[in-house]
Design a protein around this motif. Structure first.
Motif, mmCIF file in Angstrom:
data_model
loop_
_atom_site.group_PDB
_atom_site.id
_atom_site.type_symbol
_atom_site.label_atom_id
_atom_site.label_comp_id
_atom_site.label_asym_id
_atom_site.label_seq_id
_atom_site.Cartn_x
_atom_site.Cartn_y
_atom_site.Cartn_z
ATOM 1 N N TYR A 151 14.102 -15.113 -19.801
ATOM 2 C CA TYR A 151 13.634 -14.157 -18.809
ATOM 3 C C TYR A 151 13.627 -12.713 -19.313
ATOM 4 N N GLU A 152 14.590 -12.343 -20.152
ATOM 5 C CA GLU A 152 14.622 -10.985 -20.678
ATOM 6 C C GLU A 152 13.398 -10.708 -21.554
ATOM 7 N N LYS A 153 13.119 -11.622 -22.470
ATOM 8 C CA LYS A 153 11.942 -11.479 -23.328
ATOM 9 C C LYS A 153 10.665 -11.537 -22.504
ATOM 10 N N TRP A 157 7.645 -8.634 -22.390
ATOM 11 C CA TRP A 157 6.246 -8.867 -22.753
ATOM 12 C C TRP A 157 5.303 -8.610 -21.579
ATOM 13 N N ILE A 158 5.745 -8.996 -20.388
ATOM 14 C CA ILE A 158 4.895 -8.756 -19.213
ATOM 15 C C ILE A 158 4.805 -7.258 -18.929
ATOM 16 N N HIS A 173 3.958 -11.909 -11.901
ATOM 17 C CA HIS A 173 4.754 -12.453 -13.006
ATOM 18 C C HIS A 173 5.948 -11.542 -13.320
ATOM 19 N N TYR A 174 5.684 -10.237 -13.319
ATOM 20 C CA TYR A 174 6.760 -9.284 -13.616
ATOM 21 C C TYR A 174 7.848 -9.356 -12.542
ATOM 22 N N LEU A 181 16.289 -12.100 -13.459
ATOM 23 C CA LEU A 181 17.291 -11.266 -14.132
ATOM 24 C C LEU A 181 18.254 -10.621 -13.139
ATOM 25 N N GLY A 182 18.114 -10.988 -11.860
ATOM 26 C CA GLY A 182 19.006 -10.458 -10.835
ATOM 27 C C GLY A 182 18.596 -9.100 -10.295
#
Length: 211
Positions: A151-153, A157-158, A173-174, A181-182
């Motif tokens: 999720y971090e990556k 990218w998004i 998506h973002y 990620l909370g």
């Protein structure tokens, strides 16, 4: 027909291509115009019939055949026929392995399905090497990473894709990545932006109601 295509007047293109095929039923360019226009206007059975006929004729024009297979892959995906979608996309990639749009589209459809994600990642990474600054490819890569639980990556990218311009799909998506990620408040902001941009995905409303 070329003018209708350039103007994205697909109803006119469908009509003219159909008339041309009355006189030249095996002319590949007319079949392609007919198939593409039928696809863009939601006439999927007619699109499949014209495009599959080009595959049977198979004049040896690999570039055309690749585009035909890629379009068929898209149509079959929309119909939920994933076996035929995969078959056609793989053929398109075999014919033109350096076409970044085909690589991206197949990777994105696989990511939507949550299927063959390792292959999807390879395809989109290759597309990004060929065309590194393309926002839609960056979003696809982010969504593949999201589906793989990175999720971090995915968010990174998004976010790159968003820097080139906001669209409803990329904003959603973002928001999804931020939520994982909370970062709930930030996710809600992105989902609301997606709705403002015209998103018609009812899942966004469901997500917002759950916050």
């Amino acid at each position: 027909m070329e003018i209708a295509l350039s103007e994205e007047n697909f109803e006119k293109l469908y009509e003219d291509a159909g008339e041309a095929l009355d006189y030249f039923p095996n002319q590949e360019q007319f079949l392609f115009f007919h198939g593409i226009s039928a696809s863009y206007t939601g006439k999927y059975p007619q699109a499949i019939r014209s495009l599959e006929k080009i595959k049977k004729i198979n004049s040896g024009d690999n570039e055309l055949l690749s585009q035909v297979c890629a379009e068929l892959g898209t149509i079959y995906h929309r119909q939920g026929d994933f076996a035929n979608s995969d078959l056609n996309f793989l053929k398109a990639i075999e014919l033109t392995p350096e076409d970044p749009m085909i690589l991206n589209n197949y990777a994105y459809y696989l990511s939507i399905r949550g299927d063959k994600l390792a292959s999807a990642r390879q395809y989109i990474e290759k597309a990004l090497k060929i065309s590194p600054g393309q926002p839609s490819y960056q979003d696809t890569y982010g969504w593949v990473l999201y589906q793989q639980g990175e999720y971090e990556k995915a968010a990174d990218w998004i976010e790159k894709a968003l820097a080139a311009g906001e669209s409803a799909v990329i904003l959603e998506h973002y928001g999804d990545a931020l939520f994982k990620l909370g970062k709930r408040d930030e996710a809600v902001i992105q989902w609301k932006k997606a709705i403002e941009k015209g998103a018609k995905n009812l899942n966004i409303e469901t997500k917002l109601q759950g916050q």
